[in-house]
Design a protein around this motif. Sequence first.
Motif, short mmCIF file in Angstrom:
data_model
loop_
_atom_site.label_atom_id
_atom_site.label_comp_id
_atom_site.label_asym_id
_atom_site.label_seq_id
_atom_site.Cartn_x
_atom_site.Cartn_y
_atom_site.Cartn_z
N ALA A 1 0.84 -1.20 0.00
CA ALA A 1 0.00 0.00 0.00
C ALA A 1 0.87 1.25 0.00
N GLU A 2 1.93 1.22 0.77
CA GLU A 2 2.84 2.38 0.83
C GLU A 2 3.39 2.71 -0.56
N ALA A 3 3.64 1.65 -1.35
CA ALA A 3 4.23 1.85 -2.67
C ALA A 3 3.31 2.61 -3.62
N THR A 4 2.01 2.62 -3.33
CA THR A 4 1.09 3.36 -4.22
C THR A 4 1.26 4.86 -4.06
N TYR A 5 2.02 5.29 -3.05
CA TYR A 5 2.22 6.73 -2.83
C TYR A 5 3.55 7.24 -3.37
N THR A 6 4.40 6.35 -3.89
CA THR A 6 5.64 6.83 -4.51
C THR A 6 5.28 7.48 -5.85
N PRO A 7 6.16 8.31 -6.40
CA PRO A 7 5.83 8.93 -7.69
C PRO A 7 5.49 7.89 -8.76
N GLU A 8 6.28 6.80 -8.83
CA GLU A 8 5.99 5.77 -9.85
C GLU A 8 4.66 5.08 -9.54
N GLY A 9 4.47 4.75 -8.26
CA GLY A 9 3.24 4.07 -7.86
C GLY A 9 2.02 4.91 -8.20
N ARG A 10 2.09 6.19 -7.90
CA ARG A 10 0.96 7.08 -8.17
C ARG A 10 0.62 7.12 -9.65
N GLU A 11 1.67 7.24 -10.47
CA GLU A 11 1.46 7.32 -11.91
C GLU A 11 0.87 5.99 -12.44
N GLN A 12 1.39 4.87 -11.94
CA GLN A 12 0.90 3.56 -12.42
C GLN A 12 -0.56 3.34 -12.01
N VAL A 13 -0.87 3.72 -10.79
CA VAL A 13 -2.24 3.58 -10.30
C VAL A 13 -3.18 4.48 -11.12
N ARG A 14 -2.71 5.69 -11.41
CA ARG A 14 -3.51 6.64 -12.19
C ARG A 14 -3.84 6.05 -13.56
N GLN A 15 -2.86 5.38 -14.15
CA GLN A 15 -3.08 4.78 -15.48
C GLN A 15 -4.13 3.67 -15.42
N THR A 16 -4.07 2.86 -14.41
CA THR A 16 -5.04 1.76 -14.30
C THR A 16 -6.45 2.33 -14.12
N ILE A 17 -6.57 3.34 -13.29
CA ILE A 17 -7.88 3.96 -13.09
C ILE A 17 -8.38 4.57 -14.40
N GLY A 18 -7.46 5.18 -15.14
CA GLY A 18 -7.81 5.74 -16.44
C GLY A 18 -8.33 4.66 -17.39
N TYR A 19 -7.71 3.51 -17.32
CA TYR A 19 -8.12 2.38 -18.16
C TYR A 19 -9.57 1.99 -17.85
N TYR A 20 -9.87 1.84 -16.57
CA TYR A 20 -11.24 1.46 -16.19
C TYR A 20 -12.24 2.56 -16.56
N MET A 21 -11.83 3.81 -16.39
CA MET A 21 -12.76 4.90 -16.68
C MET A 21 -13.00 5.03 -18.18
N GLU A 22 -12.04 4.61 -18.98
CA GLU A 22 -12.26 4.57 -20.43
C GLU A 22 -13.27 3.46 -20.74
N ASN A 23 -13.17 2.32 -20.05
CA ASN A 23 -14.21 1.29 -20.17
C ASN A 23 -15.58 1.89 -19.87
N ALA A 24 -15.63 2.63 -18.78
CA ALA A 24 -16.92 3.19 -18.35
C ALA A 24 -17.49 4.12 -19.44
N ARG A 25 -16.59 4.90 -20.05
CA ARG A 25 -17.03 5.83 -21.10
C ARG A 25 -17.59 5.06 -22.30
N LEU A 26 -16.85 4.02 -22.70
CA LEU A 26 -17.30 3.20 -23.84
C LEU A 26 -18.64 2.54 -23.51
N MET A 27 -18.79 2.08 -22.30
CA MET A 27 -20.03 1.42 -21.91
C MET A 27 -21.20 2.40 -21.91
N ARG A 28 -20.98 3.56 -21.31
CA ARG A 28 -22.04 4.58 -21.29
C ARG A 28 -22.52 4.89 -22.71
N ASN A 29 -21.53 5.14 -23.59
CA ASN A 29 -21.88 5.51 -24.96
C ASN A 29 -22.65 4.40 -25.65
N ALA A 30 -22.14 3.19 -25.57
CA ALA A 30 -22.75 2.07 -26.29
C ALA A 30 -24.15 1.78 -25.77
#
Lengths: 409, 409
Positions: free
Chosen positions: A301-330
């Motif tokens: 959990a601590e590692a999610t707060y390092t600069p790399e961890g934060r960026e990697q976590v941000r990307q994963t969340i972005g991935y899911y939110m892009e799913n959400a956008r595609l789902m909403r539209n479709a």
Amino acid sequence: MALVNEHFLKLPNNYLFADISKKVNAFKVQHPTAGVISLGIGDVTRPLCPAVVEAIHKAADEMGTEGGFHGYGPEQGYAFLREAIVKNDFLPRGIHLDPSEIFVNDGAKSDTGNIQELVRWDNSIGVTDPIYPVYIDSNVMIGRAGVVNDGRWSNVVYMPCTAGNGFVPQLPDRRVDIIYLCYPNNPTGTVLSKDELRKWVNYALRNDTLIFFDAAYEAYIQNPDIPHSIYEIKGARKVAIEFHSYSKTAGFTGVRCGYTVVPKEVTAATLEGERISLHKLWYRRQCTKFNGASYISQRAAEATYTPEGREQVRQTIGYYMENARLMRNALTALGLRVYGGEDAPYLWVQTPDGEGSWRFFEQMLYNAHVVCTPGVGFGPSGEGYVRLTAFGDRDSCLEALDRIGRWLG
Amino acid sequence: MALVNEHFLKLPNNYLFADISKKVNAFKVQHPTAGVISLGIGDVTRPLCPAVVEAIHKAADEMGTEGGFHGYGPEQGYAFLREAIVKNDFLPRGIHLDPSEIFVNDGAKSDTGNIQELVRWDNSIGVTDPIYPVYIDSNVMIGRAGVVNDGRWSNVVYMPCTAGNGFVPQLPDRRVDIIYLCYPNNPTGTVLSKDELRKWVNYALRNDTLIFFDAAYEAYIQNPDIPHSIYEIKGARKVAIEFHSYSKTAGFTGVRCGYTVVPKEVTAATLEGERISLHKLWYRRQCTKFNGASYISQRAAEATYTPEGREQVRQTIGYYMENARLMRNALTALGLRVYGGEDAPYLWVQTPDGEGSWRFFEQMLYNAHVVCTPGVGFGPSGEGYVRLTAFGDRDSCLEALDRIGRWLG
């Protein structure tokens, strides 16, 4: 003769998701080649990010050495993690917490289930409806929810959230001792503005009500005006306990780590009117019935707060939110009414022609081989809706949308 | 007005070990160079064994890949671990369990604390005295223990275990609904023979009593005639729930994994006399308030059953038991009466000249800079004893004995 806690017998036999999983398994046995895709249970699918994997490796190596071995940790969690939480999750939003107000746990489900132990068995409770089943079920088990009639518990005040009120719950018309709020909301995927949330804090201050605030999905908020924590509202430190989880934030559903914030000012009263610090009671509860979260999970959990961890976590969340956008539209293009999914990984879909939730669930399973969660499983006001999650991998998500399109199109 | 659960207020302010740690820290502040050695809290010190470290690495790598990622696991634990448990911990002793009777958890403290939720709040309970504080405290919190007077709870039946009865508890002279047993015993380090344990199972069968059996220390048993599980006794499947932990077996106090056995035949009654399966209730409880143990911890636990894992774990246990032997010999040579430590990692030492437990604890801390646990902290019959643990590393252990020798010699 040992007597059973009969409150358990009032519960529906199965936890909602166990129930769904049984139905899905029955379908799979009959249709072994159907390739069922689940957009049902809110479980993530992306791999742990590299910073987290590396932290686990490092912790494992430490634990294998004489000097680096860690036995029992503090029941409340290691200072390294509690300090990182205060500094990263709260300070940037102008919230000042002391690390001693953070209780690290093995996931938010445990604490949202256990927190009710601190209050009297006959306190009244209020919930937004629909709602995550744990809040009510954990109160049923101790007898606080009363008896059930047609899906409604006698000692529970339901605050409906439907398309009719834009999924914004109304303040209850009577005093309630304890209120559960979850924003971004599970299951509807909707959010509360700061002004709306302020109404709840003020209600709690006025009525001496406790708020149990579940912020498990805050990392999915995109709109900068939406509050991530109830402590962004003045006065909340006096009335609110807040639950966080790395499950959805960083894909920790299999790693198990989360935390609960219990500010020192939050109190409940004795019958004589004495105010008792819930922080002290929760600490006593955790020291007695919990032995701390895994050292390895806490380092992860601590590692999610390092600069790399934060960026990697941000990307994963972005991935899911892009799913959400595609789902909403479709789904919207198919003529369905779709709510949520803009600041949360959940989409709340109105069934066409007022179809019942369970019936629509079965139709989607049998016709599109896609699993959703029947809205009514989250409470009476969920009838006529189903929940879809954006946690799948992209290909499955697109394939599911394609199948739903062929079925409904 | 939210009302507090006033049962919490009956508890002593601090959990025993939190209390000790406060006193020790106060001493350390005053004597920063004393080099205090703790033989107090029952925490292990040897590194995780290589097989376990390797399993954690492997699990972390899996979790970092698309194909190997594991999200929510089954609330009851993964089949791979439950099957390994049944095959390794029970079958060789002639005990046939179904993997569905195993509930993997995040450590035995959680489940020994939570199990009481399944029974009515007013069931009577019986405990051997002295006892692990969690059993009583968790019952106090729900109101089942009644009120406290001079260290005794009004609704608890105490079964004294002292030098006077060779630490073998007598059956209570009245019916008790629920009995907690822990063997090998924490804190006394003593064991029960098969004949003695059979008396308890028969008492339970005769009186419709539930037994909560804590077997957290079974791996330390050296004498081949001592039972490792209550299910070695005929009839126990009908009356007993058993708790296991990898904490002491494999040094998992920081990893967090254990398991509970709930046989399908164990029942409790409704007021109308209907028998209710506790297996079903516990499953419902766990699905609602627990989200499964960490996948990584479960893979780590599985590794303790491989040939290498078993041998490595055996060596660590041998190391601690050699500590215990050295401690028994040295303390006995000083003229102290020492119990336990032959089939358990705990030594139960009578204080000289009937000194009080807390007074002896303080003398040992101030004169020898060694921390023990005051026996009375485990219950009224612990007065006049202290507990020492064999979990230190060898050098600290020898140094502690040396200091105690210089102080008392």
